[in-house]
Design a protein around this motif. Structure first.
Motif, mmCIF file in Angstrom:
data_model
loop_
_atom_site.group_PDB
_atom_site.id
_atom_site.type_symbol
_atom_site.label_atom_id
_atom_site.label_comp_id
_atom_site.label_asym_id
_atom_site.label_seq_id
_atom_site.Cartn_x
_atom_site.Cartn_y
_atom_site.Cartn_z
ATOM 1 N N ARG A 108 21.937 -46.650 17.411
ATOM 2 C CA ARG A 108 22.596 -45.635 16.658
ATOM 3 C C ARG A 108 22.495 -44.305 16.972
ATOM 4 O O ARG A 108 23.654 -43.986 16.614
ATOM 5 N N LEU A 109 21.674 -43.545 17.148
ATOM 6 C CA LEU A 109 21.608 -42.342 17.880
ATOM 7 C C LEU A 109 22.921 -42.498 18.462
ATOM 8 O O LEU A 109 23.891 -40.572 18.841
ATOM 9 N N LEU A 110 22.678 -43.101 19.980
ATOM 10 C CA LEU A 110 23.466 -42.922 20.502
ATOM 11 C C LEU A 110 24.911 -42.610 20.160
ATOM 12 O O LEU A 110 26.069 -42.362 20.647
ATOM 13 N N THR A 111 25.625 -43.855 19.562
ATOM 14 C CA THR A 111 26.299 -44.189 19.186
ATOM 15 C C THR A 111 27.115 -42.670 18.819
ATOM 16 O O THR A 111 28.339 -42.958 18.151
ATOM 17 N N GLU A 112 26.217 -42.562 17.495
ATOM 18 C CA GLU A 112 26.601 -41.033 17.384
ATOM 19 C C GLU A 112 26.708 -39.606 18.334
ATOM 20 O O GLU A 112 26.821 -38.773 17.619
ATOM 21 N N GLY A 113 26.305 -39.901 19.304
ATOM 22 C CA GLY A 113 26.553 -38.523 20.200
ATOM 23 C C GLY A 113 25.652 -38.162 20.828
ATOM 24 O O GLY A 113 25.739 -37.089 21.888
ATOM 25 N N PHE A 114 23.925 -39.017 20.704
ATOM 26 C CA PHE A 114 23.285 -37.970 20.888
ATOM 27 C C PHE A 114 22.861 -38.459 22.911
ATOM 28 O O PHE A 114 23.175 -39.687 22.712
ATOM 29 N N LYS A 115 21.833 -38.258 23.727
ATOM 30 C CA LYS A 115 21.522 -37.967 25.008
ATOM 31 C C LYS A 115 20.550 -38.510 25.133
ATOM 32 O O LYS A 115 19.729 -38.726 23.664
ATOM 33 N N ALA A 116 20.946 -39.649 25.887
ATOM 34 C CA ALA A 116 20.045 -41.042 25.518
ATOM 35 C C ALA A 116 18.318 -40.058 25.779
ATOM 36 O O ALA A 116 17.612 -40.478 26.009
ATOM 37 N N GLU A 117 18.713 -39.413 27.482
ATOM 38 C CA GLU A 117 17.058 -38.312 27.299
ATOM 39 C C GLU A 117 16.140 -38.431 26.667
ATOM 40 O O GLU A 117 15.269 -37.894 26.751
ATOM 41 N N GLN A 118 17.169 -37.686 25.748
ATOM 42 C CA GLN A 118 16.436 -37.033 24.427
ATOM 43 C C GLN A 118 15.781 -38.515 23.880
ATOM 44 O O GLN A 118 15.122 -37.837 22.416
ATOM 45 N N ILE A 119 16.047 -39.194 23.181
ATOM 46 C CA ILE A 119 15.798 -40.057 22.741
ATOM 47 C C ILE A 119 14.675 -40.657 22.774
ATOM 48 O O ILE A 119 14.484 -41.741 23.763
ATOM 49 N N ALA A 120 13.107 -40.810 22.497
ATOM 50 C CA ALA A 120 11.847 -41.647 23.026
ATOM 51 C C ALA A 120 11.848 -43.045 21.538
ATOM 52 O O ALA A 120 11.195 -43.004 20.709
ATOM 53 N N VAL A 121 11.289 -44.564 22.002
ATOM 54 C CA VAL A 121 11.103 -45.548 20.871
ATOM 55 C C VAL A 121 10.220 -45.409 21.067
ATOM 56 O O VAL A 121 8.903 -45.713 22.469
ATOM 57 N N LEU A 122 9.270 -45.914 20.331
ATOM 58 C CA LEU A 122 7.904 -44.984 19.934
ATOM 59 C C LEU A 122 7.447 -46.571 19.119
ATOM 60 O O LEU A 122 7.086 -46.351 17.758
ATOM 61 N N PRO A 123 7.314 -48.148 18.764
ATOM 62 C CA PRO A 123 7.316 -48.527 17.585
ATOM 63 C C PRO A 123 5.675 -48.585 17.088
ATOM 64 O O PRO A 123 5.082 -47.778 17.569
ATOM 65 N N TYR A 124 5.506 -49.030 15.319
ATOM 66 C CA TYR A 124 4.394 -47.778 14.730
ATOM 67 C C TYR A 124 3.228 -48.859 15.004
ATOM 68 O O TYR A 124 3.616 -50.410 15.797
ATOM 69 N N SER A 125 2.184 -47.725 15.494
ATOM 70 C CA SER A 125 0.968 -48.364 15.540
ATOM 71 C C SER A 125 0.091 -48.709 14.935
ATOM 72 O O SER A 125 0.409 -48.559 13.269
ATOM 73 N N VAL A 126 -0.966 -49.642 14.898
ATOM 74 C CA VAL A 126 -1.538 -50.115 13.346
ATOM 75 C C VAL A 126 -3.204 -49.861 14.164
ATOM 76 O O VAL A 126 -3.065 -50.680 15.211
ATOM 77 N N PRO A 127 -3.965 -49.852 12.936
ATOM 78 C CA PRO A 127 -5.212 -49.630 13.326
ATOM 79 C C PRO A 127 -5.746 -51.289 13.113
ATOM 80 O O PRO A 127 -4.994 -51.920 11.859
ATOM 81 N N ILE A 128 -7.076 -51.671 14.306
ATOM 82 C CA ILE A 128 -6.956 -52.542 13.841
ATOM 83 C C ILE A 128 -8.414 -52.812 14.292
ATOM 84 O O ILE A 128 -8.698 -51.742 15.685
#
Length: 284
Positions: free
Chosen positions: A213-233
């Protein structure tokens, strides 16, 4: 806590020279900026959990928020600074908040900032001009005036890009207020946030869909990092106790359409095993 919290400050925002310096010192001064007042919400819990992990890794955590955190548990090493009107509220200029931010930055000298909410434009610009800044984008504020991408009346995810269609959908789908002044303020808030976000060191999102969705708005791919939420185990998980009661499903969250409680109810109807549902939250 399993995840990448401890490596975030060293990998997302710092220059090569700063990385080398922190390799030697093994400590980073991290500024967390967000809506902290009152505590208890998802973003506040995320700030709490990441700050705890960062502190335990030996980093120094400084928190700037729109109010004191007296109602929320605070790690003993955190430094906490409230700033009035920190978040975006329709005001373009906020000299008092900028002055206060400069005082804190001069005093604490953070190495990197993590922002968790849309800020006042003046405050946001000052922050990104002073130090490497990462925006942890936990909602949909950068590409949706309502911040939800949820069409409330039909119960669907909005597939449109931001634009004039947002004003039409407000009336058709009730995805945001239908009052013209509120709709315009929400749209301007999104546009202001986009202008600021394009100058950030990194934008962190929790899913590939948010990145698209951010790429669709014109943001650069190298600017975006995907980090899924962590949970305490926990290190050890106690064995399940034997009971005659049916197992239960726990739902924790605001009781509003976009949180998906309806889907939990539908899924439970499909189960062949009887479950008891416990709902913990408020809303409508």
């Amino acid at each position: 806590m399993r995840g990448s919290f401890q490596s975030l400050p060293l990998t997302l925002a710092l220059s090569r020279g700063e990385k080398e310096k922190n390799r030697r010192t093994k400590s980073v001064r991290i500024l967390q900026v967000g809506n902290w007042a009152g505590g208890g919400g998802g973003i506040q819990q995320y700030i709490h959990d990441t700050s705890t992990a960062m502190s335990r890794a030996g980093h120094t955590v400084i928190i700037i928020s729109d109010g004191p955190s007296s109602d929320f548990h605070q790690y003993e090493r955190w430094r906490d600074y409230p700033i009035t009107d920190l978040a975006y509220s329709g005001k373009i200029s906020n000299p008092a908040a900028v002055r206060r931010l400069r005082e804190i930055l001069d005093q604490e000298k953070p190495d990197v900032a993590y922002v968790h909410n849309i800020l006042n434009p003046d405050v946001a610009a000052e922050l990104v001009n002073r130090l490497p800044t990462v925006f942890v984008h936990q909602t949909h504020d950068l590409y949706c005036p309502a911040g939800s991408k949820f069409l409330q009346r039909s119960g669907r995810i909005c597939s449109h890009s931001a634009g004039a269609i947002c004003f039409i959908q407000a009336f058709l789908e009730r995805c945001q207020s239908c009052r013209p002044n509120v709709m315009m303020q929400n749209y301007l808030r999104m546009q202001s946030a986009q202008l600021w976000a394009r100058n950030l060191s990194r934008i962190v999102v929790s899913s590939g869909d948010m990145k698209k969705r951010l790429l669709t708005e014109g943001f650069k791919a190298e600017q975006i990092a995907v980090l899924p939420y962590s949970v305490p185990i926990p290190e050890t998980i106690p064995a399940a106790s034997h009971t005659s009661q049916p197992p239960f499903v726990l739902f924790v969250g605001r009781i509003v359409p976009q949180k998906g409680l309806t889907y939990v109810l539908q899924a439970m109807k499909l189960s062949r095993t009887p479950y008891r549902l416990v709902v913990n939250g408020n809303g409508y």
